[in-house]
Design a protein around this motif. Structure first.
Motif, PDB file in Angstrom:
ATOM      1  N   THR A   1      -6.052  14.528  18.219  1.00  0.00           N
ATOM      2  CA  THR A   1      -5.892  12.902  18.120  1.00  0.00           C
ATOM      3  C   THR A   1      -6.669  12.288  19.092  1.00  0.00           C
ATOM      4  O   THR A   1      -6.775  11.108  19.330  1.00  0.00           O
ATOM      5  CB  THR A   1      -4.737  12.674  18.579  1.00  0.00           C
ATOM      6  OG1 THR A   1      -4.156  13.342  19.886  1.00  0.00           O
ATOM      7  CG2 THR A   1      -3.476  13.080  17.633  1.00  0.00           C
ATOM      8  N   VAL A   2      -7.966  13.013  19.333  1.00  0.00           N
ATOM      9  CA  VAL A   2      -8.972  12.243  20.059  1.00  0.00           C
ATOM     10  C   VAL A   2     -10.252  12.311  19.381  1.00  0.00           C
ATOM     11  O   VAL A   2     -10.597  13.120  18.736  1.00  0.00           O
ATOM     12  CB  VAL A   2      -9.050  12.884  21.698  1.00  0.00           C
ATOM     13  CG1 VAL A   2      -7.802  12.675  22.244  1.00  0.00           C
ATOM     14  CG2 VAL A   2      -9.568  14.312  21.552  1.00  0.00           C
ATOM     15  N   ASN A   3     -11.152  11.349  19.822  1.00  0.00           N
ATOM     16  CA  ASN A   3     -12.593  11.297  19.172  1.00  0.00           C
ATOM     17  C   ASN A   3     -13.383  12.324  19.819  1.00  0.00           C
ATOM     18  O   ASN A   3     -13.256  12.630  21.151  1.00  0.00           O
ATOM     19  CB  ASN A   3     -13.120  10.051  19.386  1.00  0.00           C
ATOM     20  CG  ASN A   3     -12.728   9.242  18.256  1.00  0.00           C
ATOM     21  OD1 ASN A   3     -12.501   9.519  17.035  1.00  0.00           O
ATOM     22  ND2 ASN A   3     -12.826   7.830  18.324  1.00  0.00           N
ATOM     23  N   PRO A   4     -14.523  12.977  19.075  1.00  0.00           N
ATOM     24  CA  PRO A   4     -14.770  12.685  17.831  1.00  0.00           C
ATOM     25  C   PRO A   4     -13.889  13.396  16.888  1.00  0.00           C
ATOM     26  O   PRO A   4     -14.132  13.309  15.655  1.00  0.00           O
ATOM     27  CB  PRO A   4     -16.109  13.052  17.828  1.00  0.00           C
ATOM     28  CG  PRO A   4     -16.165  14.200  18.550  1.00  0.00           C
ATOM     29  CD  PRO A   4     -15.549  13.755  19.671  1.00  0.00           C
TER      30      PRO A   4
ATOM     31  N   LEU B   1     -11.019  13.125  15.691  1.00  0.00           N
ATOM     32  CA  LEU B   1      -9.952  12.444  14.867  1.00  0.00           C
ATOM     33  C   LEU B   1     -10.780  11.761  13.738  1.00  0.00           C
ATOM     34  O   LEU B   1     -10.548  11.513  12.641  1.00  0.00           O
ATOM     35  CB  LEU B   1      -9.371  11.189  15.429  1.00  0.00           C
ATOM     36  CG  LEU B   1      -8.459  10.310  15.024  1.00  0.00           C
ATOM     37  CD1 LEU B   1      -7.477  11.077  14.111  1.00  0.00           C
ATOM     38  CD2 LEU B   1      -7.897   9.099  15.883  1.00  0.00           C
ATOM     39  N   PHE B   2     -11.916  11.204  14.315  1.00  0.00           N
ATOM     40  CA  PHE B   2     -12.894  10.742  13.265  1.00  0.00           C
ATOM     41  C   PHE B   2     -13.415  11.450  12.253  1.00  0.00           C
ATOM     42  O   PHE B   2     -13.331  11.424  11.116  1.00  0.00           O
ATOM     43  CB  PHE B   2     -14.118   9.678  13.787  1.00  0.00           C
ATOM     44  CG  PHE B   2     -15.178   9.268  12.947  1.00  0.00           C
ATOM     45  CD1 PHE B   2     -14.873   8.369  12.368  1.00  0.00           C
ATOM     46  CD2 PHE B   2     -16.232   9.992  12.836  1.00  0.00           C
ATOM     47  CE1 PHE B   2     -15.949   7.852  11.344  1.00  0.00           C
ATOM     48  CE2 PHE B   2     -17.411   9.485  11.943  1.00  0.00           C
ATOM     49  CZ  PHE B   2     -17.078   8.558  11.645  1.00  0.00           C
ATOM     50  N   LEU B   3     -14.105  12.805  12.768  1.00  0.00           N
ATOM     51  CA  LEU B   3     -14.435  13.621  11.909  1.00  0.00           C
ATOM     52  C   LEU B   3     -13.524  14.520  10.878  1.00  0.00           C
ATOM     53  O   LEU B   3     -14.149  14.569   9.777  1.00  0.00           O
ATOM     54  CB  LEU B   3     -15.042  14.953  12.879  1.00  0.00           C
ATOM     55  CG  LEU B   3     -16.251  14.543  13.764  1.00  0.00           C
ATOM     56  CD1 LEU B   3     -16.781  15.741  14.675  1.00  0.00           C
ATOM     57  CD2 LEU B   3     -17.676  14.008  12.711  1.00  0.00           C
ATOM     58  N   ARG B   4     -12.240  14.477  11.357  1.00  0.00           N
ATOM     59  CA  ARG B   4     -11.459  14.963  10.473  1.00  0.00           C
ATOM     60  C   ARG B   4     -11.289  14.047   9.238  1.00  0.00           C
ATOM     61  O   ARG B   4     -11.069  14.564   7.944  1.00  0.00           O
ATOM     62  CB  ARG B   4     -10.082  15.287  10.987  1.00  0.00           C
ATOM     63  CG  ARG B   4      -8.991  16.046  10.453  1.00  0.00           C
ATOM     64  CD  ARG B   4      -7.723  16.279  10.977  1.00  0.00           C
ATOM     65  NE  ARG B   4      -6.917  15.127  11.251  1.00  0.00           N
ATOM     66  CZ  ARG B   4      -6.714  14.587  12.492  1.00  0.00           C
ATOM     67  NH1 ARG B   4      -7.209  15.624  13.768  1.00  0.00           N
ATOM     68  NH2 ARG B   4      -5.891  13.599  12.849  1.00  0.00           N
ATOM     69  N   ASN B   5     -11.089  12.749   9.623  1.00  0.00           N
ATOM     70  CA  ASN B   5     -10.928  11.775   8.450  1.00  0.00           C
ATOM     71  C   ASN B   5     -12.307  11.890   7.480  1.00  0.00           C
ATOM     72  O   ASN B   5     -12.310  11.802   6.423  1.00  0.00           O
ATOM     73  CB  ASN B   5     -10.673  10.653   8.794  1.00  0.00           C
ATOM     74  CG  ASN B   5      -9.281  10.319   9.235  1.00  0.00           C
ATOM     75  OD1 ASN B   5      -8.397   9.705   8.361  1.00  0.00           O
ATOM     76  ND2 ASN B   5      -8.773  10.930  10.272  1.00  0.00           N
TER      77      ASN B   5
ATOM     78  N   SER C   1      -6.721   8.811  20.981  1.00  0.00           N
ATOM     79  CA  SER C   1      -7.893   7.639  20.698  1.00  0.00           C
ATOM     80  C   SER C   1      -7.024   6.719  19.748  1.00  0.00           C
ATOM     81  O   SER C   1      -6.101   6.810  19.201  1.00  0.00           O
ATOM     82  CB  SER C   1      -9.162   8.297  20.060  1.00  0.00           C
ATOM     83  OG  SER C   1      -9.531   9.304  20.859  1.00  0.00           O
TER      84      SER C   1
ATOM     85  N   TRP D   1      -9.782   4.983  14.448  1.00  0.00           N
ATOM     86  CA  TRP D   1     -10.937   6.171  14.212  1.00  0.00           C
ATOM     87  C   TRP D   1     -10.596   6.839  12.871  1.00  0.00           C
ATOM     88  O   TRP D   1     -11.433   7.468  12.405  1.00  0.00           O
ATOM     89  CB  TRP D   1     -11.046   6.725  15.520  1.00  0.00           C
ATOM     90  CG  TRP D   1     -11.972   6.033  16.455  1.00  0.00           C
ATOM     91  CD1 TRP D   1     -11.513   5.339  17.571  1.00  0.00           C
ATOM     92  CD2 TRP D   1     -13.317   5.718  16.577  1.00  0.00           C
ATOM     93  NE1 TRP D   1     -12.555   4.762  18.398  1.00  0.00           N
ATOM     94  CE2 TRP D   1     -13.503   4.741  17.717  1.00  0.00           C
ATOM     95  CE3 TRP D   1     -14.417   5.944  15.581  1.00  0.00           C
ATOM     96  CZ2 TRP D   1     -14.897   4.485  17.795  1.00  0.00           C
ATOM     97  CZ3 TRP D   1     -15.533   5.363  15.757  1.00  0.00           C
ATOM     98  CH2 TRP D   1     -15.848   4.740  16.859  1.00  0.00           C
ATOM     99  N   GLY D   2      -9.320   7.004  12.921  1.00  0.00           N
ATOM    100  CA  GLY D   2      -8.785   7.993  11.763  1.00  0.00           C
ATOM    101  C   GLY D   2      -8.613   6.946  10.645  1.00  0.00           C
ATOM    102  O   GLY D   2      -7.772   6.497  10.276  1.00  0.00           O
TER     103      GLY D   2
END
Length: 589
Positions: free
Chosen positions: A118-121, A123-127, A245, A249-250
């Motif tokens: 649940t933290v960056n990067p 969270l963003f990369l998973r999406n 985060s 970001w997600g």
């Protein structure tokens, strides 16, 4: 407990499936090469070949192919940008999401000790990786069901792969979205991670999460004053900031959270996040267990095929390794349809509707044949027809993005079918010229057997004219073939022949022999004359009919415009049709 049990079950099925698939590469054989080499010896040949390759200059070739064809997929890009975009999105999205998220406890946690999903990067990369897969699925659906690329056929395997991937991705994004708005999940987090927090502090933390993190609370509602949000931020930074985060970001899950926000409390009471969790992970486990048996297995086998074909060559590599590589290639096919789009005889499929004429559609049939599955007579005939109508132009091999040597595969499958002992009449036609070119690859004693079997089935008298010790009777046959021959425009022209011998003089087959009658039985002008007299037994007993190359020299030089080559083709078709009917009756008995 449920999660652990299903995970281990799916891993066990995946492992067994992987072992089974790899074992088939060493247990099965296509064609006549290495058919007598036992599996242990083939494994040793593979280990030896791999070792020699890795410690030789050919390692540079492997590196080049790995970068250009595996990582960048240049071969696909050169053919079709849309297909390349689809492959890149799905390949990298799936691979990276599997490594970073699916195997996070093994891979990501080992590389990043402070990892939290649940933290960056992360969270963003998973999406991002998930969106890549969704885009790839969208392009696949567009190409197959909307654009409808010519000769691109959709098999059940394609549909299953799309459905499983779609369920995994959609349920994953919905799960993330419901978790963002879920009040019960927020409460669980507070109970687990906040220590020694008073009621007022928890209230401000809840207000902060409602305002900034999208939680939908049944009691705490916006707007909030600045003092409350500031106090909530302090509580957040004390207890939550290290592992959470901002949900924006997600971006995919956050967008779905915004869409479902009006129904968030209802979904929370219905325990939607738990339901989606089960759907998501069950779909993942089913996909994992099904992977070795599905089309998606090519994610692993296609790179291996590309690498193997870059350093292997028939005549130089061990025949045992060639046989192993061909079985690997059957699993490397991604059913992209590139070969079928480029196939020169693909237009024949539109008239005959035999899917095995298309290269990409032959692969499943070949798999079934090689695996020893029981195929009925019609299925065998369809495979034979598709294989022998191939003109061996090599286009399918050249354009295949998986690097499969399809030309060599078709040749070996033909030999596998011929070994079964059923007469294949198309080995007598120019379409089987490639078999003659590959004669050195076959045992000298074995090469003529299929040809003789087909000839024996077709010849009415049982043996060719030039082998007979008697003269064929010059009596018109009462079998109705004369009327059949007169039905086509091509055939009607043979009556114009006056035996000027121009066709015979132009024939390269005749010129190939010092005494042609001894070898071919009848000359082209004699066949035309015999057709006019209705001497069908005499015609069909002549090897000239079957040695014809279809070069059309005879037809182009004929002063009477007799369509000699077309007549010969029709005579072949008539003989084969009659022989097939006779063969079918014998089989039915």
């Amino acid at each position: 407990m449920f999660f652990t049990i299903t995970l281990y079950i799916s891993l066990a099925i995946f492992g067994l499936g992987l072992i089974y698939k790899v074992s088939t590469w060493f247990r099965y054989t296509v064609g006549v090469d290495a058919r007598d080499v036992p599996p242990p010896q083939r494994v040793l040949a593979f280990v030896k070949g791999l070792t020699l390759t890795l410690f030789s200059p050919r390692i540079l070739t492997l590196l080049k192919v790995f970068v250009l064809d595996v990582l960048l997929q240049i071969k696909v890009l050169q053919q079709d940008f849309l297909k390349w975009a689809m492959h890149m999105c799905m390949y990298y999205g799936f691979t990276l999401l599997l490594l970073m998220h699916g195997l996070d406890k093994i891979v990501t946690s080992a590389l990043f000790p402070n990892y939290y999903p649940t933290v960056n990067p992360f969270l963003f990369l998973r999406n991002l990786f998930g969106i890549l897969i969704i885009v790839g699925i969208g392009i696949a659906i567009y190409r197959r069901f909307i654009l409808r690329v010519a000769r691109l056929r959709t098999s059940p395997m394609d549909v299953y792969a799309i459905i499983i991937l779609a369920i995994i991705m959609i349920s994953g994004f919905l799960l993330e979205g419901t978790k963002i708005t879920s009040y019960s999940k927020f409460q669980d987090m507070v109970e687990e991670y906040t220590i020694q927090a008073d009621e007022e502090e928890l209230r401000t933390l809840e207000a902060y999460w409602v305002a900034k993190y999208g939680v939908v609370s049944p009691e705490v509602k916006a707007p909030f004053d600045a003092e409350t949000l500031e106090a909530g931020q302090e509580a957040h930074e004390m207890s939550c900031v290290e592992c959470h985060s901002r949900p924006q970001w997600g971006f995919t899950g956050y967008t779905l959270a915004k869409i479902t926000k009006p129904a968030a409390l209802l979904l929370d009471r219905a325990n939607a996040s738990s339901i989606l969790w089960y759907i998501h992970f069950l779909a993942c486990f089913i996909g994992l267990a099904y992977l070795p048996f599905s089309k998606m297995f090519h994610i692993f086998t296609t790179p291996l095929s590309l690498l193997a074909n870059s350093v292997m060559e028939k005549g130089r590599s061990d025949p045992a390794n060639i046989a192993t590589r061909q079985l690997l290639e059957l699993d490397a096919c991604m059913h992209c349809g590139t070969c079928s789009v480029q196939c020169r005889v693909g237009v024949v499929f539109e008239a005959m509707h035999n899917a095995n004429i298309l290269p990409s559609e032959k692969i499943p049939s070949v798999k079934a044949l090689v695996a020893g599955k029981k195929l009925n007579g019609e299925e065998i005939r369809n495979i034979q027809e598709g294989l022998h109508l191939c003109t061996n132009c090599f286009r399918c091999t050249v354009v295949c993005p998986a690097g499969i040597n399809l030309q060599e595969l078709w040749f070996n499958v033909r030999e596998t079918l011929l070994e079964k002992g059923e007469p294949e009449f198309l080995v007598l036609s120019p379409l089987s010229l490639y078999r003659g070119l590959m004669k050195e690859s076959l045992e000298l004693n074995y090469y003529p057997d299929p040809i003789n079997l087909a000839l024996e089935t077709i010849y009415p008298t049982g043996i060719p004219l030039e082998m007979q010790d008697r003269t064929a009777p010059l009596v018109p046959s009462a079998n109705g073939w004369s009327s059949t021959l007169h039905t086509s425009v091509q055939a009607k022209t043979f009556s114009q022949c006056f035996s000027c011998v121009t066709c015979t003089n132009a024939c390269p087959v005749v010129r190939n022999y010092p005494n042609p009658i001894e070898f071919v039985g009848m000359l082209p002008h004699q066949i035309m004359h015999a057709a006019g007299m209705g001497l069908w037994d005499l015609i069909f007993s002549s090897k000239m009919l079957w040695d014809c190359l279809g070069c059309y020299q005879c037809q182009e030089h004929c002063p009477q415009s007799v369509r000699v080559a077309d007549v010969l083709y029709e005579l072949k078709n008539m003989a084969i049709t009659q022989a097939r009917k006779k063969l079918v009756k014998q089989i039915e008995r």
